[in-house]
Design a protein around this motif. Structure first.
Motif, PDB file in Angstrom:
ATOM      1  N   VAL A  69       0.699  -1.223   0.081  1.00 36.30           N
ATOM      2  CA  VAL A  69       0.071  -0.065  -0.114  1.00 36.30           C
ATOM      3  C   VAL A  69       1.017   1.298  -0.186  1.00 36.30           C
ATOM      4  CG1 VAL A  69      -1.730   1.607   1.354  1.00 36.30           C
ATOM      5  CG2 VAL A  69      -2.055  -1.024   1.115  1.00 36.30           C
ATOM      6  N   THR A  71       3.889   1.506  -1.200  1.00 36.26           N
ATOM      7  CA  THR A  71       4.522   1.688  -2.467  1.00 36.26           C
ATOM      8  C   THR A  71       3.553   2.428  -3.441  1.00 36.26           C
ATOM      9  OG1 THR A  71       5.907  -0.157  -1.930  1.00 36.26           O
ATOM     10  CG2 THR A  71       5.913   0.342  -4.014  1.00 36.26           C
ATOM     11  N   GLY A  72       2.340   1.712  -3.416  1.00 37.51           N
ATOM     12  CA  GLY A  72       1.127   2.230  -4.279  1.00 37.51           C
ATOM     13  C   GLY A  72       0.811   3.634  -4.119  1.00 37.51           C
ATOM     14  N   MET A  73       0.905   3.744  -2.967  1.00 38.91           N
ATOM     15  CA  MET A  73       0.663   5.656  -2.389  1.00 38.91           C
ATOM     16  C   MET A  73       1.356   6.400  -2.986  1.00 38.91           C
ATOM     17  SD  MET A  73      -0.629   5.870   1.296  1.00 38.91           S
ATOM     18  CE  MET A  73      -2.077   5.013   2.061  1.00 38.91           C
ATOM     19  N   SER A  75       3.535   5.977  -5.386  1.00 39.92           N
ATOM     20  CA  SER A  75       3.500   5.863  -6.903  1.00 39.92           C
ATOM     21  C   SER A  75       2.441   6.897  -7.419  1.00 39.92           C
ATOM     22  CB  SER A  75       3.477   4.526  -7.336  1.00 39.92           C
ATOM     23  OG  SER A  75       4.094   3.556  -6.701  1.00 39.92           O
ATOM     24  N   VAL A  76       1.193   6.552  -6.675  1.00 41.68           N
ATOM     25  CA  VAL A  76       0.076   7.048  -7.232  1.00 41.68           C
ATOM     26  C   VAL A  76       0.113   8.626  -6.996  1.00 41.68           C
ATOM     27  CG1 VAL A  76      -2.508   7.670  -7.125  1.00 41.68           C
ATOM     28  CG2 VAL A  76      -1.610   5.398  -7.185  1.00 41.68           C
ATOM     29  N   LEU A  79       2.822   9.853  -9.718  1.00 41.56           N
ATOM     30  CA  LEU A  79       2.069   9.808 -11.069  1.00 41.56           C
ATOM     31  C   LEU A  79       1.014  11.193 -11.312  1.00 41.56           C
ATOM     32  CD1 LEU A  79       1.163   6.250 -11.788  1.00 41.56           C
ATOM     33  CD2 LEU A  79       3.090   7.588 -12.727  1.00 41.56           C
ATOM     34  N   LYS A  80       0.304  11.368 -10.133  1.00 42.59           N
ATOM     35  CA  LYS A  80      -0.566  12.355 -10.255  1.00 42.59           C
ATOM     36  C   LYS A  80       0.062  13.779 -10.243  1.00 42.59           C
ATOM     37  CE  LYS A  80      -4.761  10.739  -8.252  1.00 42.59           C
ATOM     38  NZ  LYS A  80      -5.522  10.651  -6.874  1.00 42.59           N
ATOM     39  N   VAL A  84       1.942  12.467 -15.284  1.00 39.75           N
ATOM     40  CA  VAL A  84       2.332  11.494 -16.212  1.00 39.75           C
ATOM     41  C   VAL A  84       1.490  10.792 -17.149  1.00 39.75           C
ATOM     42  CG1 VAL A  84       3.762   9.341 -16.361  1.00 39.75           C
ATOM     43  CG2 VAL A  84       4.338  10.860 -14.552  1.00 39.75           C
ATOM     44  N   ILE A  92      -3.462   9.713 -17.115  1.00 33.34           N
ATOM     45  CA  ILE A  92      -3.931   8.691 -16.068  1.00 33.34           C
ATOM     46  C   ILE A  92      -4.910   9.408 -15.211  1.00 33.34           C
ATOM     47  CG2 ILE A  92      -2.894   7.603 -13.996  1.00 33.34           C
ATOM     48  CD1 ILE A  92      -0.319   7.269 -15.567  1.00 33.34           C
ATOM     49  N   ARG A  93      -6.092   8.646 -15.190  1.00 24.72           N
ATOM     50  CA  ARG A  93      -7.244   9.225 -14.376  1.00 24.72           C
ATOM     51  C   ARG A  93      -7.581   7.816 -13.645  1.00 24.72           C
ATOM     52  NH1 ARG A  93     -11.373  11.525 -17.745  1.00 24.72           N
ATOM     53  NH2 ARG A  93     -12.610  11.274 -15.858  1.00 24.72           N
ATOM     54  N   ILE A  94      -7.866   7.997 -12.290  1.00 24.04           N
ATOM     55  CA  ILE A  94      -8.291   6.843 -11.616  1.00 24.04           C
ATOM     56  C   ILE A  94      -9.578   7.369 -11.066  1.00 24.04           C
ATOM     57  CG2 ILE A  94      -7.734   5.419  -9.780  1.00 24.04           C
ATOM     58  CD1 ILE A  94      -4.927   6.481  -9.636  1.00 24.04           C
TER      59      ILE A  94
END
Lengths: 157, 202
Positions: A69, A71-73, A75-76, A79-80, A84, A92-94
């Motif tokens: 989690v 690492t994911g946090m 990275s996100v 990226l935002k 990117v 990139i849109r989540i």
């Protein structure tokens, strides 16, 4: 009672660049393969490890999920922040998750199943690959569960 | 010169294989799993989630006119390729990198399980409970079939599983995913502490 069905429909991209081709899909299979190897090698697919976790007798699974989690946090966030773009050229849109009572009821039911089978959906595929053929039955049961949910969902909160 | 280099590479290779076949620690596995999130986003703006694959398989094989399964699942086929890859990864790790030793779990867990007649610690999954012959017993049926059904039903009702909610959702700071993750854990604790002792005694 009618529930919002739109948000459950997977977002479909109309971007012509995102069109299907085998070449564009193979990278996902490769990522999945590495993921499956990690799953087996870190024993995340082990029923014993899940027991350890729920019995609070080992840090292993908490360490895995926690560091994943984290690492994911990071990275996100990056990226935002750096805006990117994906390799396909899409930005990139989540989409945000919308709260539903199902996250409580369904969450509890999945928790029961997780402790019984010692597997979430990902590990089921990895266990079958690792040679535990009987897990095919568990996978078919999981498909039946998903199908039954689809059939009953208009009656559920 | 050439020979010593060969010996060195073979020693290196052996040590590398030894390390590969051992169970990997959490601080290696966790970050690798977390990296799946940005990799999928970078590859094609895909959000990590595995339980959706079960829905896509239903939509592909048995939509049966149910509105929940009426959508173009082919556009989501990346997800099926991903789980196909997970299967192959399991095959590779299970065949070439498998750990020959017994599984090392916490002594307390081992003792508690042994007291419930789970005594086979050879594989990743207890053979006493999960096998084709156990499938026909009440205990095996509950563990494999009822358990599997709950996994499929529960994840879809919750709108995601450990990957979609706990890892992807929490990475994106979504509070509904935190609610779902807490409920996954509560469900797991309840079943482990209250349900399993009875089920294992069957």
């Amino acid at each position: 009672m009618k529930t919002e069905s739109e948000e459950f429909i997977p977002a479909v991209s109309n971007d012509p660049k995102a069109r299907l081709s085998l070449g564009s899909l193979v990278p996902y299979a490769i990522v999945g393969m590495f993921f499956g190897i990690v799953f087996v090698k870190a024993e995340i697919v082990s029923w014993f490890r899940i027991q350890e976790m729920f019995r609070l007798e080992s840090f292993h699974m908490y360490g895995v999920i926690g560091s994943a989690v984290l690492t994911g946090m990071v990275s996100v966030f990056l990226l935002k922040r750096l805006k990117v773009k994906a390799l396909t050229g899409e930005s990139i849109r989540i989409s945000d998750k919308v709260f539903q009572p199902g996250q409580i009821y369904g969450g509890l039911l999945f928790g029961f199943g997780w402790a019984l089978t010692g597997a979430c959906p990902g590990p089921l595929f990895a266990q079958i690959g690792a040679g535990y053929s009987v897990v095919l039955i568990t996978l078919v049961a999981a498909l039946a569960g998903t199908w039954t949910y689809g059939a009953l969902r208009r009656f559920l909160p | 010169m050439k020979l010593s280099l060969q010996i060195k590479t073979s020693v290196f290779f052996r040590l590398f294989m030894e390390w590969l076949t051992q169970p990997w620690p959490w601080y290696v596995a966790g970050p690798l799993i977390g990296l799946t999130v940005p990799i999928l986003l970078l590859l094609g703006n895909k959000t990590f989630g595995i339980s959706s694959s079960l829905r896509h398989i239903c939509a592909a094989c048995l939509p049966a006119g149910i509105p929940f399964f009426q959508y173009d699942w082919k556009k989501e086929s990346w997800n099926l390729f991903f789980v196909g890859g997970v299967f192959v990864g399991g095959l590779v790790a299970g065949t070439f990198l498998s750990n020959p030793a017994f599984i090392q779990i916490a002594p307390a867990t081992k003792q508690a399980l042994a007291a419930q007649h789970v005594t086979d610690f050879r594989g990743l999954i207890p053979h006493d409970l999960f096998s084709w012959s156990a499938l026909l017993t009440l205990r095996g049926f509950i563990l494999m079939v009822v358990g599997g059904f709950l996994v499929g039903f529960g994840t879809r009702w919750a709108g995601g599983c450990t990957s979609g909610h706990a890892i992807m959702g929490l990475s994106n700071l979504q509070w509904p995913s935190l609610v779902a993750t807490v409920c996954f854990m509560i469900g797991g604790f309840l079943m482990t502490w209250l349900g399993l002792p009875w089920i294992l005694s069957l």
